[in-house]
Design an enzyme around this catalytic site. Structure first.
Site, mmCIF file in Angstrom:
data_model
loop_
_atom_site.group_PDB
_atom_site.id
_atom_site.type_symbol
_atom_site.label_atom_id
_atom_site.label_comp_id
_atom_site.label_asym_id
_atom_site.label_seq_id
_atom_site.Cartn_x
_atom_site.Cartn_y
_atom_site.Cartn_z
ATOM 1 C CB ALA A 31 -9.906 -137.472 7.894
ATOM 2 C CB THR A 86 -18.760 -134.309 16.682
ATOM 3 O OG1 THR A 86 -17.326 -134.327 17.443
ATOM 4 C CG2 THR A 86 -19.690 -133.629 17.581
ATOM 5 C CB CYS A 109 -12.608 -132.445 22.126
ATOM 6 S SG CYS A 109 -11.826 -133.451 20.882
HETATM 7 N N1 PLP Z 1 -14.391 -139.300 19.644
HETATM 8 C C1 PLP Z 1 -13.119 -139.443 20.287
HETATM 9 C C2 PLP Z 1 -12.948 -140.944 20.847
HETATM 10 C C3 PLP Z 1 -12.169 -138.648 19.878
HETATM 11 O O1 PLP Z 1 -11.214 -138.440 20.653
HETATM 12 C C4 PLP Z 1 -12.805 -137.250 19.357
HETATM 13 C C5 PLP Z 1 -11.914 -136.128 19.131
HETATM 14 O O2 PLP Z 1 -10.995 -135.830 20.098
HETATM 15 C C6 PLP Z 1 -13.998 -137.367 18.713
HETATM 16 C C7 PLP Z 1 -14.895 -138.511 19.057
HETATM 17 C C8 PLP Z 1 -14.640 -136.073 18.088
HETATM 18 O O3 PLP Z 1 -13.935 -136.129 16.610
HETATM 19 P P1 PLP Z 1 -14.010 -134.857 15.698
HETATM 20 O O4 PLP Z 1 -12.908 -134.063 16.147
HETATM 21 O O5 PLP Z 1 -13.842 -135.427 14.205
HETATM 22 O O6 PLP Z 1 -15.452 -134.287 16.016
#
Ligand code: PLP
Length: 372
Positions: A200, A71, A326
Site C-alpha cells: 500500500a 517483502t 530499501c
Molecule cells: N519489491 C519491490 C519492487 C519494491 O520496490 C519494494 C520496496 O521498495 C519491495 C518489493 C518491498 O516492499 P515493502 O516495502 O512493502 O516490503
C-alpha cells in the site's frame, strides 16, 4: 524549497486515506474474529476490501491474502511454493528486489533447490529464449519470479510473454508487482500469473500493509501459523486499519489512474528533455520505451561522481535515491546498476514522482543540478 522525488521508496498518504483511517479507527475497532456485532462489522469491512482489490485484478476474493508488506508476500511465495509444490528450481533475474534475491539465495543455500539467476541486458531485460531454455532443461518443478517493473531503473518486463513460457513448461510464475499495482490496470484472467504482490505505501496508502494474490490452483501453505485468520493462510489479527486504508488508496488510484498517469508522464518527459538540453552528457538507465512512468533513473557524468552528490541535494531540500530505496543507507553499490553495466565513472540518481509533484519542483531541481 522542499522537493520529494522519492516516490518509488514510499509515497505520502492521500488525505482522503487519512480521513478514512481516522473514521475507521473510531468506528471499526472490533476484532474481526469476534462473533459479536462489533467483530462482525469489522469482518464485513475487511471482506468488502478484499472484494474490491480482487475486482481490480479481475480475480476471486478467495485468491487475495492480506500480508504486512511486499517483502512478506514475496517471502511467502518463494518459501511456501518450495514446500507445497516440491519446487526443484527457482529462476529469478539478477535485478530482482533484495527481498526476492536474498530469499531465493537463502532457500537454495539451505536445501537442494537449484537457483538459476538470469542475466539482464543493458536495458534491464532478461532473454526470453534463455528463460525457455532453462525451463526446458530443468528437472522437476520450477518457480519463476520476475518482477514487473524494476524499482531502480523502471524497466517493465513483458509478464504476458513470460507467463506464456511458464505455462508451456508447467512452471509456477510469480511477479513482484509492488511498483506497478495501482499504477496500471491488471486483468489476471488474461495473464498466466500464479502469484503477485502489492504494497500500500507505494500508492499513497500506509506502510505495513500489503497483499498477495494466489491463483486458486496454486494455493500455498501458510508461512505464519496461529489463530487461522486469512482462511489459515496467514494467521495474526488482521491489520484492520491498514487493510481498509489500502483499499481506499487503491480505489482513489484506480479512479484517477489515467489523469495521474498523464500528469506524471508529462512531468517526467519535461524533466528528461530539459536535463538533456541543459546538462552535458546525461544518460538514462533502463528501457526508455518500456519504463515505469513514475521513475527516471539518470546517469550523470563523472563530474557529479562524488559521495557528496546526494548529500548536497538533500541539503538543498531535494529527496531522491541513489539506488534502491530499501537498501539506501547501506551504500554497497547497486546490484541493478551493476547488472546493467553502468560505467564506474558515472553516478546514477533515481528521481521518482507522484501526482503531487509539479513543474516548479522540476525547475528548482534543474537549477540546483546546473550549479554542480
Ligand atoms: N519489491 C519491490 C519492487 C519494491 O520496490 C519494494 C520496496 O521498495 C519491495 C518489493 C518491498 O516492499 P515493502 O516495502 O512493502 O516490503
Amino acid at each position: 524549497m522542499n522537493v520529494y522525488f522519492d516516490n518509488a521508496a514510499t509515497t505520502p498518504l492521500h488525505k482522503d486515506v487519512i480521513f478514512s483511517m481516522n473514521e475507521n479507527a473510531i468506528n471499526l475497532f472490533g476484532n474481526p474474529s469476534s462473533t459479536h456485532s462489533f467483530g462482525r462489522k469489522t469482518r464485513a469491512a475487511i471482506e468488502s476490501a478484499r472484494k474490491n482489490i480482487a475486482k481490480y485484478l479481475n480475480v476471486s476474493p478467495l485468491e487475495i491474502i492480506f500480508t504486512s508488506c511486499g517483502t512478506e508476500s514475496n517471502n511467502m511465495v518463494l518459501k511456501m511454493a518450495v514446500e507445497k509444490f516440491a519446487v526443484q528450481n527457482i529462476i529469478i533475474s539478477e535485478i530482482e528486489h533484495k527481498c526476492v534475491l536474498n530469499t531465493a539465495e537463502d532457500i537454495c543455500a539451505n536445501s537442494n533447490v537449484n537457483l538459476i539467476v538470469l542475466e539482464v541486458n543493458e536495458k534491464g531485460h532478461i532473454s526470453l529464449e534463455t528463460l525457455a531454455k532453462e525451463l526446458e532443461k530443468a528437472e522437476g518443478k520450477s518457480l519463476v519470479s520476475i518482477m514487473h517493473a524494476n524499482n531502480e531503473i523502471g524497466t517493465i518486463a513483458d509478464i504476458e510473454k513470460i507467463g506464456v513460457i511458464c505455462k508451456k513448461y508447467d512452471a509456477l510464475f510469480h511477479s513482484d508487482t509492488v511498483q506497478t499495482i495501482a499504477h496500471y490496470p491488471f486483468d489476471l484472467k488474461a495473464l498466466n500469473i500464479d502469484y503477485l504482490s502489492g504494497s500500500a505505501h507505494k500508492f499513497h496508502g500506509p506502510k505495513g500493509i500489503g497483499f498477495l494474490y494466489m491463483k486458486q490452483s496454486a494455493k500455498l501453505k501458510p508461512m505464519i501459523h496461529g489463530g487461522g485468520q486469512e482462511r489459515s493462510y496467514r494467521s495474526g489479527t488482521e491489520n484492520v486499519l491498514g487493510i481498509l486504508a489500502m483499499e481506499k488508496a487503491l480505489n482513489i488510484a484506480v479512479e484517477n489512474m489515467d489523469v495521474w498517469k498523464n500528469q506524471i508522464t508529462e512531468l517526467k518527459t519535461y524533466f528528461k528533455v530539459r536535463l538533456q538540453a541543459e546538462i552535458e552528457d546525461i544518460k538514462f538507465n533502463g528501457d526508455q520505451e518500456n519504463n515505469l512512468y513514475t521513475i527516471l533513473s539518470v546517469s550523470f557524468p563523472s563530474k557529479f561522481n562524488t559521495d557528496m552528490f546526494l548529500f548536497s541535494l538533500d541539503l538543498k531540500g531535494i529527496a531522491v535515491s541513489g539506488g534502491s530505496a530499501c537498501a539506501s543507507g547501506a551504500n554497497t553499490g547497486s546490484h541493478v546498476l551493476n547488472a546493467v553495466k553502468q560505467p564506474l565513472d558515472r553516478t546514477s540518481v533515481r528521481f521518482s514522482f507522484s501526482h503531487y509533484n509539479t513543474k516548479e519542483e522540476v525547475d528548482y531541481v534543474l537549477e540546483v543540478l546546473k550549479g554542480f
